[in-house]
Design an enzyme around this catalytic site. Structure first.
Site, PDB file in Angstrom:
ATOM      1  N   GLN A   1     -20.719  -7.847  16.435  1.00  0.00           N
ATOM      2  CA  GLN A   1     -20.967  -7.200  15.148  1.00  0.00           C
ATOM      3  C   GLN A   1     -21.122  -5.698  15.329  1.00  0.00           C
ATOM      4  O   GLN A   1     -21.200  -4.962  14.348  1.00  0.00           O
ATOM      5  CB  GLN A   1     -22.242  -7.770  14.528  1.00  0.00           C
ATOM      6  N   ASN A   2     -21.175  -5.236  16.571  1.00  0.00           N
ATOM      7  CA  ASN A   2     -21.410  -3.824  16.849  1.00  0.00           C
ATOM      8  C   ASN A   2     -20.141  -3.003  16.656  1.00  0.00           C
ATOM      9  O   ASN A   2     -19.035  -3.483  16.890  1.00  0.00           O
ATOM     10  CB  ASN A   2     -21.935  -3.660  18.275  1.00  0.00           C
TER      11      ASN A   2
ATOM     12  N   HIS B   1     -17.015  -6.453  12.521  1.00  0.00           N
ATOM     13  CA  HIS B   1     -17.258  -5.470  11.450  1.00  0.00           C
ATOM     14  C   HIS B   1     -16.514  -4.165  11.667  1.00  0.00           C
ATOM     15  O   HIS B   1     -16.812  -3.168  11.024  1.00  0.00           O
ATOM     16  CB  HIS B   1     -18.762  -5.215  11.312  1.00  0.00           C
TER      17      HIS B   1
ATOM     18  N   CYS C   1      -7.979   6.554   5.761  1.00  0.00           N
ATOM     19  CA  CYS C   1      -8.003   7.086   4.399  1.00  0.00           C
ATOM     20  C   CYS C   1      -7.645   5.968   3.418  1.00  0.00           C
ATOM     21  O   CYS C   1      -7.227   4.883   3.822  1.00  0.00           O
ATOM     22  CB  CYS C   1      -7.057   8.275   4.256  1.00  0.00           C
TER      23      CYS C   1
ATOM     24  N   CYS D   1      -6.688  14.308   3.680  1.00  0.00           N
ATOM     25  CA  CYS D   1      -5.859  13.652   4.691  1.00  0.00           C
ATOM     26  C   CYS D   1      -4.558  14.442   4.856  1.00  0.00           C
ATOM     27  O   CYS D   1      -3.793  14.582   3.887  1.00  0.00           O
ATOM     28  CB  CYS D   1      -5.565  12.218   4.267  1.00  0.00           C
TER      29      CYS D   1
ATOM     30  N   CYS E   1      -1.411  12.476   3.880  1.00  0.00           N
ATOM     31  CA  CYS E   1      -1.247  12.368   2.430  1.00  0.00           C
ATOM     32  C   CYS E   1      -0.683  13.665   1.854  1.00  0.00           C
ATOM     33  O   CYS E   1       0.169  13.642   0.955  1.00  0.00           O
ATOM     34  CB  CYS E   1      -2.579  12.025   1.764  1.00  0.00           C
TER      35      CYS E   1
ATOM     36  N   GLY F   1     -28.933 -10.872  20.858  1.00  0.00           N
ATOM     37  CA  GLY F   1     -29.284  -9.620  20.196  1.00  0.00           C
ATOM     38  C   GLY F   1     -28.888  -9.527  18.745  1.00  0.00           C
ATOM     39  O   GLY F   1     -28.535  -8.450  18.274  1.00  0.00           O
TER      40      GLY F   1
ATOM     41  N   GLY G   1     -37.827 -11.716  18.449  1.00  0.00           N
ATOM     42  CA  GLY G   1     -38.298 -11.741  17.079  1.00  0.00           C
ATOM     43  C   GLY G   1     -37.531 -12.702  16.199  1.00  0.00           C
ATOM     44  O   GLY G   1     -36.655 -13.444  16.659  1.00  0.00           O
TER      45      GLY G   1
ATOM     46  N   SER H   1     -32.497  -9.682  26.381  1.00  0.00           N
ATOM     47  CA  SER H   1     -31.406 -10.051  27.286  1.00  0.00           C
ATOM     48  C   SER H   1     -31.428  -9.220  28.562  1.00  0.00           C
ATOM     49  O   SER H   1     -31.090  -9.718  29.646  1.00  0.00           O
ATOM     50  CB  SER H   1     -30.052  -9.906  26.587  1.00  0.00           C
TER      51      SER H   1
END
Length: 363
Positions: free
Chosen positions: A129-130, A157, A165, A226, A229, A272, A300, A317
């Site tokens: 996810q990092n 992600h 752009c 940009c 563009c 993590g 946690g 970890s």
């Protein structure tokens, strides 16, 4: 439109964690036994990068645990009205100041230990996810091709290291940083002064920084157009980093690939992560539905707490993973020079504790 920041339900924040507390030796033994059969898909979250000096999103010092914090959402960033322009000024100023800390972060001991397991074939698939690219940097020590690295690591992600752009033109982030610096000489001087003084601003995993306590306004920050563009005879300064914002969906390709990575594994390891975002939590649900053994290593509370079929070890970890790798790889035939180099590499330098003034900030 109402979009909320994914978080850990209050019922889980007060969940009794004592049953998950383990000693270092017990955690090493249990994790080693879990990994020994191989063919593991690994899912990592921001907690893995904490020892590289990058704060996690949630947890004691996580920015998203501050109820006053209001990140920019996807629909706000791409809004083409004057209001949207203001959101982009805010985002890109903060990101311009914060990105160097993420860019210059180094892989830590956990990144390299996990890369050793990838190199040895124990973990053929890693979903992160990092957006910091540190898993890629660690795996590159074993000299696979960039294509092989991309095949081995799925960025659920996206990444902070590219900018896209609104018409799809992609720019490397360092180049975009230069555009921002050229368009904003005053802010370049400010960024240079921070670097010279050696007092970096508080940086979050997405490169965002806290600057409100400095009394800074975003109104004069210029977001460049940009160039591609412009060559196509259109004006466009709507850019976003090539990552998934809150309120934005992951691509269909990434969703399908992540499901396949779970399906093609014999077991699933999570490290993590609180699994607060649904794009990650549904991968756990998919693994449970397929009756895959699941082990979670996280400090946690998490969204997986209380989920039947999940073993949970409440431990950092970094305290165990190098010893785990040695255990597993010795059992599988030994440790070569590449693995030895990986296990002797990496920093362990968590960020300083957050001060109360920053905790109270609203943005």
């Amino acid at each position: 439109m109402r979009v909320s920041v994914p978080n850990i339900p209050q019922s889980l924040l007060s969940f009794n964690q004592k049953a998950n507390k383990v000693t270092v030796s017990e955690a090493i033994e249990r994790t080693s036994a879990f990994l020994a059969p191989g063919n593991v898909t690994l899912i990592t979250g921001a907690g893995v990068s904490v020892d590289s000096g990058i704060r996690a999103y949630r947890g004691q010092d996580g920015r998203y645990m501050n109820p006053n914090y209001k990140p920019i959402f996807y629909h706000e960033l791409v809004d083409e009205t004057e209001k949207g322009h203001s959101f982009r000024q805010r985002y890109w100023l903060r990101s311009y100041l914060g990105y160097p800390s993420v860019r210059e972060a180094l892989p830590n001991t956990t990144h390299y230990a996990l890369a050793a397991l990838q190199y040895a074939g124990v973990i053929p698939r890693l979903i992160t996810q990092n957006v910091d690219g540190l898993h890629h940097a660690a795996l590159s020590l074993s000299h696979p091709s960039p294509v092989k690295i991309q095949e081995s690591i799925l960025e659920l992600h996206g990444t902070l290291h590219r900018v896209r752009c609104k018409h799809g033109h992609i720019t490397e982030r360092n180049v975009f940083q230069d555009w921002l610096a050229s368009a904003n000489p005053k802010w370049k001087d400010f960024a240079d002064s921070i670097e010279k003084e050696g007092a970096p601003l508080r940086t979050n995993p997405d490169g965002d920084v806290a600057i409100e306590h400095l009394g800074i306004s975003y109104d004069d920050f210029v977001v460049p157009e940009c160039p591609t563009c412009l060559q196509e005879n259109r004006h466009n300064n709507v850019h976003k980093p090539d990552l998934v914002f809150f309120g934005e969906s992951i691509t269909e390709y990434v969703k399908k690939r992540s499901y396949l990575d779970i399906e093609n594994s014999d077991r699933v390891l999570l490290i993590g992560t609180t699994l607060a975002t649904y794009s990650a939590f549904r991968l756990l649900k998919h693994a449970i539905e397929l009756k895959k053994p699941v082990l979670m290593i996280n400090v946690g509370p998490s969204r997986a707490d209380g989920v039947e079929g999940v073993q949970k070890l409440d431990i950092a970890s970094g305290d165990i993973i190098s010893d785990v790798v040695r255990n597993v790889l010795v059992q599988r035939g030994g440790i070569d020079s590449v693995v030895e180099r990986m296990l002797s590499s990496g920093i362990r330098k968590p960020p300083p504790k957050e001060d109360d003034g920053d905790r109270a900030l609203a943005s």
